[in-house]
Design a protein around this motif. Sequence first.
Motif, short mmCIF file in Angstrom:
data_model
loop_
_atom_site.label_atom_id
_atom_site.label_comp_id
_atom_site.label_asym_id
_atom_site.label_seq_id
_atom_site.Cartn_x
_atom_site.Cartn_y
_atom_site.Cartn_z
N ASN A 101 37.66 -20.14 24.61
CA ASN A 101 37.75 -19.32 23.53
C ASN A 101 36.37 -18.96 22.74
N ASN A 102 35.42 -19.90 23.07
CA ASN A 102 33.99 -19.51 22.41
C ASN A 102 33.11 -19.19 23.47
N PRO A 106 34.18 -14.18 24.15
CA PRO A 106 33.26 -13.68 23.80
C PRO A 106 32.39 -12.80 24.58
N THR A 107 32.37 -13.49 25.97
CA THR A 107 31.55 -12.48 26.95
C THR A 107 32.38 -11.42 27.38
N PHE A 108 33.71 -11.35 27.39
CA PHE A 108 34.28 -10.26 27.57
C PHE A 108 34.45 -9.25 26.56
N THR A 109 34.14 -9.48 25.44
CA THR A 109 34.01 -8.52 24.18
C THR A 109 32.97 -7.87 24.61
N HIS A 110 31.84 -8.26 25.12
CA HIS A 110 30.70 -7.80 25.32
C HIS A 110 30.77 -6.69 26.41
N VAL A 111 31.74 -6.83 27.36
CA VAL A 111 32.10 -6.04 28.39
C VAL A 111 32.84 -4.90 27.75
N PHE A 112 34.08 -5.21 27.18
CA PHE A 112 35.02 -4.26 26.66
C PHE A 112 34.67 -3.39 25.44
N MET A 113 33.81 -4.08 24.58
CA MET A 113 33.25 -3.34 23.41
C MET A 113 31.99 -3.71 22.98
N PHE A 130 25.70 -6.33 32.22
CA PHE A 130 25.05 -7.86 32.34
C PHE A 130 26.21 -8.69 31.86
N ALA A 131 26.88 -8.58 30.79
CA ALA A 131 28.22 -9.29 30.68
C ALA A 131 29.06 -9.32 31.52
N ALA A 132 29.38 -8.23 32.36
CA ALA A 132 30.40 -8.17 33.33
C ALA A 132 30.08 -9.11 34.57
N ASN A 133 28.67 -9.03 34.98
CA ASN A 133 28.20 -10.09 35.73
C ASN A 133 28.47 -11.40 35.28
N SER A 134 28.06 -11.89 34.08
CA SER A 134 28.09 -12.98 33.43
C SER A 134 29.76 -13.65 33.56
N TYR A 135 30.52 -12.60 33.03
CA TYR A 135 32.22 -12.93 33.22
C TYR A 135 32.42 -13.20 34.60
N GLY A 172 39.54 -9.48 33.60
CA GLY A 172 38.58 -9.27 34.73
C GLY A 172 38.81 -7.72 35.42
N GLY A 173 39.95 -7.40 35.44
CA GLY A 173 40.32 -6.21 35.96
C GLY A 173 39.63 -5.16 35.19
N TYR A 174 39.73 -5.06 33.88
CA TYR A 174 38.76 -3.99 33.14
C TYR A 174 37.33 -4.18 33.21
N ALA A 175 36.80 -5.38 33.95
CA ALA A 175 35.36 -5.42 34.19
C ALA A 175 34.96 -5.15 35.30
N GLY A 176 35.96 -4.66 36.24
CA GLY A 176 35.64 -4.20 37.61
C GLY A 176 35.82 -5.43 38.52
N ILE A 177 36.62 -6.33 38.09
CA ILE A 177 36.74 -7.63 39.04
C ILE A 177 38.15 -7.90 39.56
#
Length: 218
Positions: A101-102, A106-113, A130-135, A172-177
């Motif tokens: 949750n924490n 939030p890492t995905f939030t940086h990807v999506f928004m 950067f966030a997508a790679n971290s995710y 993850g699919g929305y982050a290209g994963i």
Amino acid sequence: MSLKLYFAPGACSFVPHSMLELSGAAFEPVSVKLHKGEQRSADYLAMNPRGQVPVLVDGGEVITQIVAILLHLDAKLPQAGILPASGLARTRALSTLAWMNNTVHPTFTHVFMPQKFTDDEGTQKVIGAFAANSYRGLLGEIEVLAAQASPWLTGEKPGALDAYALTLLRWGGYAGIDPATFPATWALAQRFAALPAVARAVERERLQLNVYQPAAVA
């Protein structure tokens, strides 16, 4: 029992949504269409000024934030097995839930928004990449947990961690994963979604488990 869950299809609210279905408890599901801005309506903001989902209404009490909602439901519906009942197993499950949750969420939030963090379009692209790679790395940590599941992340009964793992992998699919690159988590997610009670939540939210689309070849 008077339970009402405000959820948004595909959002993290799937976690309490699926838990309520698994519990067998009577509840009223209320869909909040984020793309239409329903979370910013006067009525919704009067209930939750942060304009977020999920929201659980239990009688006259309004409960927000996913961890608080899950803990409330776990106490109210102990038969559901949302979290382990006690001991070190419960402590470890809470630790993983908090991390999902924490940190992962939030890492995905940086990807999506990324626009939430800067109004500069160029910087938004940098943040998102950067966030997508971290995710991807964080999903790798979930993959290790899924590979050790026996058969579920907290043992013999499916619970909140399994629902959150499904949600995070799906995002993850929305982050290209491609979810298939995390085979243990992907198998866990599909197995969880196939449970009859969970399938009701999946159908209600009209969820497509795999939203990954390979990049077009130029």
